[in-house]
Every structure is written in C-alpha cells, then in structure tokens.
Write a protein that holds these residues in place. Structure first.
Motif, PDB file in Angstrom:
ATOM      1  N   SER A 191      10.627 -18.992 -51.261  1.00 40.53           N
ATOM      2  CA  SER A 191      10.370 -18.623 -52.891  1.00 40.53           C
ATOM      3  C   SER A 191       9.971 -19.991 -53.581  1.00 40.53           C
ATOM      4  CB  SER A 191      11.799 -18.172 -53.681  1.00 40.53           C
ATOM      5  OG  SER A 191      12.848 -18.855 -53.183  1.00 40.53           O
ATOM      6  N   TYR A 239       7.341 -11.985 -56.556  1.00 40.62           N
ATOM      7  CA  TYR A 239       8.773 -12.486 -55.954  1.00 40.62           C
ATOM      8  C   TYR A 239       9.581 -11.474 -56.596  1.00 40.62           C
ATOM      9  CZ  TYR A 239       6.581 -16.630 -53.955  1.00 40.62           C
ATOM     10  OH  TYR A 239       5.793 -17.687 -53.622  1.00 40.62           O
ATOM     11  N   PHE A 247      13.802 -11.631 -57.745  1.00 44.03           N
ATOM     12  CA  PHE A 247      14.828 -12.067 -58.189  1.00 44.03           C
ATOM     13  C   PHE A 247      15.952 -11.188 -58.694  1.00 44.03           C
ATOM     14  CE2 PHE A 247      11.673 -15.246 -57.916  1.00 44.03           C
ATOM     15  CZ  PHE A 247      12.126 -16.339 -57.185  1.00 44.03           C
ATOM     16  N   TYR A 299      16.961 -15.476 -55.177  1.00 43.79           N
ATOM     17  CA  TYR A 299      15.806 -14.739 -54.406  1.00 43.79           C
ATOM     18  C   TYR A 299      16.404 -13.550 -53.586  1.00 43.79           C
ATOM     19  CZ  TYR A 299      12.106 -14.330 -51.132  1.00 43.79           C
ATOM     20  OH  TYR A 299      11.084 -13.789 -50.309  1.00 43.79           O
ATOM     21  N   LYS A 350       9.857 -10.627 -51.421  1.00 44.23           N
ATOM     22  CA  LYS A 350       8.849 -10.716 -52.066  1.00 44.23           C
ATOM     23  C   LYS A 350       7.403  -9.895 -51.405  1.00 44.23           C
ATOM     24  CE  LYS A 350       7.411 -14.761 -49.059  1.00 44.23           C
ATOM     25  NZ  LYS A 350       7.155 -16.152 -48.857  1.00 44.23           N
ATOM     26  N   ASN A 378      12.119 -24.515 -58.969  1.00 43.15           N
ATOM     27  CA  ASN A 378      11.160 -23.547 -59.309  1.00 43.15           C
ATOM     28  C   ASN A 378      11.235 -23.440 -61.043  1.00 43.15           C
ATOM     29  OD1 ASN A 378       9.907 -21.908 -57.375  1.00 43.15           O
ATOM     30  ND2 ASN A 378      11.819 -20.943 -56.930  1.00 43.15           N
TER      31      ASN A 378
END
Length: 382
Positions: free
Chosen positions: A63, A89, A91, A97, A100, A369
């Motif tokens: 991720s 993705y 979440f 995460y 995906k 991220n």
C-alpha cells in the motif's frame, strides 16, 4: 498538451451558522445568484467542527500510494483511488490497509488507463471508466463482473449516474461531444450533447486550462453540468441541457483579455495565470438537500462559499481545507493531505480543537502515505 488544473472545494454546515448574520442575504434575480466576494466572515474551526481527525493511511509494501485522487466511502471502509498507480486501495476507517484492486493489464478481467472510479448506488459494484471508452465492473470483493465498451467514444474523463440504467459520460477532449447519455439495457447512447458555450481557454488546440475537477454535479434534484469561466449551471435531461442558473460575482468576472483561440500557447497561458491571480471562475461544486458548496480562488486565496438554499443566505470563508478529492459525509467531510505539508497541517490542527501531534506520525519515518483529514461537525450543526 499542457494542462493547468486547479481544484476548489466547499464545506457545509447547518442553519445556526447562517442565522448569525443578515448582511449575507443572497440576491436572486430570475436565474442569477449574486454573491458579494468582499464579505469575509471570521469563523473559527472550533465553531464548526467537534473535532478534526487525522487518519494516517498505513504504509506497507502492498500500500505505497503516490497520491489520493478520489475517496469513496463504502460500508466501514475507505476506497482510495491512486490514478498514477492505477490502483484502488481499501483501508478501514482508522487507515489500516485491507486489500487492493490492482489489475492493470489486457486480460479479460483486467483494466487499462482508468480516469474515474465510482460506486454504483444501485448495485454497490465498483465501476471504473477508461480513457479509451471502456467500462470495467467489479464487486465489493474486487472480483470481476463485466467489461464493455461505449460505442463511438473518442475519449472519456468522468462519469456519473443519471439513473439505474443510464450513465452520463463527460469528455474533456472530445471536440464533437462533451456529454453522452448511455443506456446499459439498450447498449447505446440515448443522446450526445456539447456544452452551449466554451471559453477561449477550452477551445485552444494546444492548451487547456481546466478549472473544474468535475463539472458533473449530482444533487437531490438531479444531475447538472457546470461550465467554467462563465459559471453557468445546466440541468441534464434525456433531451439535452437546459439552462438553470448562473453564479454572478459582480466585478470578479473572468476577463479573457482579448485572447483568441488561435493565439500562441504562451500568450493564452500567461492570460490564464493572470486570471488565476485575480479570479479564476468556479473550481468545483457540491450540493446536498440543504446546501450548495462552492470554491474559487480570489487573489491567491482559496475561497469557500457555504450557501443555504432555503434561506438564500451564505457565508464565505478563507482558510485551509483539503483542496482536492473532497467527500461530503452525513456528519462531516473527509479530504486528503500529504505528509510533506506538515506546516499546513500543523496550522490547521492548532486552529482546531484537535490534540493530534502529527510530528509523532512522521518523525523517523523515511516514507509515508498521505493522510486523510476527517472533520466532524459540531453537535449544533449535525
């Protein structure tokens, strides 16, 4: 082709906020909405929001996001579309995460060049639009359901749902048709439309200045299409576009400066920069049952208009909010920000009643991220 894109967003809150001031009564004349952009209200974040929550999206080998181009809430998850990576993705609500959809390729259950993604409100399926004019459908578990091609499509940029059967397709670069209504059951276009007017900046062959992230406006009253620069809003019907209303900002109007569509690209871009520095036209529109949410840039500042439809009163705010990929929820808003923008995030959190220390999340981390910021409306505004 060079493309200058600016995004604009808006934030809603309930009628108590608007009742504290009468000077912002919207002037309505026939089909024009008059907004005084000189009005600036000093509202604090804590007056509007119960809290501002920072949701770090978990960074793992599976991720690693390049950006957040679209946020899609579904059940107890956030689906995050990363257009550069061509990956969707999943979440959970805390940013952990889950999984995906990563099937870029040419196989029967794979997709190519995705420009837009949405969740079908009638089936719950995840639907992806290719710039080539193909449509890819997957279920909630990311299992492939169906793929089909739209007939006679040169390009496709955005889509939305006119009805359970009919899809509205928007193309920024198709010179013949801007909008198409496609029937799934009949497997054909029911209507092909072009927007009534275009600015010089949209007509030039070598450069496009796109002021609207998505000109399609999905409202409780139907689908609308907004034309940038002229700030005109049209209702989308099966028979075509019907003019509905126009935003009027008085002296803050777009001046094309004598630019012609066959002028050199450099001249058009320079005039575009001047417009952005003064007034850039609408950047985006969101609407629900009570509010119209509008954003623009004025003298380098991001402005947000909060317009209460029933009372015709509005507020104008100039302050930091997530400036792209905004999602309007029943209890607040969600938008992305990047971990590199620490000073901006820190300023936002200090001006709110959040106790989150963002430095704790990024100090010592070589990579991370983007974050999601979730604003929860105060009880008075829910």
């Amino acid at each position: 082709m060079k493309k200058l894109t600016i995004f604009f967003l808006i934030v809603p809150f309930l009628w108590n906020v608007f009742s504290c001031s009468s000077k912002n009564q919207l002037e309505v004349e026939s089909d024009r909405l008059y907004i005084d952009l000189e009005v600036e209200d000093s509202l604090r974040w804590e007056d509007l929001f119960e809290k501002v929550e920072v949701i770090p999206l978990e960074f793992t080998s599976e991720s690693m996001l390049t950006d957040v181009d679209k946020i899609l809430p579904q059940d107890d998850h956030f689906l995050i579309f990363d257009q550069k990576a061509q990956v969707l993705y999943k979440f959970d609500l805390k940013g952990k995460y889950i999984s995906k959809l990563d099937k870029s390729g040419e196989g029967p259950d794979e997709y190519q060049l995705i420009y837009d993604v949405s969740i079908n409100p009638y089936t719950g399926n995840i639907e992806l639009l290719s710039g080539y004019g193909s449509f890819f459908i997957y279920d909630k578990s990311f299992e492939w359901v169906e793929t089909f091609d739209f007939p006679e499509m040169i390009s496709a940029s955005k889509f939305d749902y006119f009805s359970e059967d009919v899809i509205i397709l928007y193309s920024q670069f198709d010179r013949e048709y801007t909008l198409r209504l496609y029937s799934r059951s009949e497997e054909k276009h029911l209507n092909k439309m072009n927007q009534p007017t275009k600015s010089v900046f949209e007509n030039n062959n070598s450069v496009t200045i796109s002021m609207l992230n998505n000109p399609l406006i999905n409202t409780p009253d139907g689908l609308f299409f907004c034309i940038p620069f002229y700030n005109s809003v049209y209702r989308i019907g099966l028979d075509g576009l019907e003019f509905d209303y126009q935003w009027d900002f008085g002296k803050y109007v777009v001046d094309e400066g004598g630019i012609k569509k066959d002028d050199p690209e450099e001249k058009i871009m320079e005039q575009g920069r001047k417009i952005i520095e003064s007034f850039s036209s609408l950047l985006n529109l969101y609407e629900n049952e009570k509010f119209i949410l509008v954003q623009y840039y004025l003298k380098g500042k991001l402005g947000t208009i909060l317009y209460h439809k029933e009372s015709q009163k509005y507020k104008i705010l100039y302050d930091y909010v997530p400036d792209y990929s905004l999602v309007l929820l029943s209890d607040g808003i969600v938008g992305p920000t990047n971990s590199m923008r620490l000073q901006t995030i820190d300023k936002l959190l200090k001006n709110s009643n959040s106790g989150f220390a963002i430095e704790d999340k990024v100090n010592g981390a070589e990579e991370s991220n983007p974050f999601l910021l979730k604003y929860t409306f105060a009880n008075d505004y829910n």
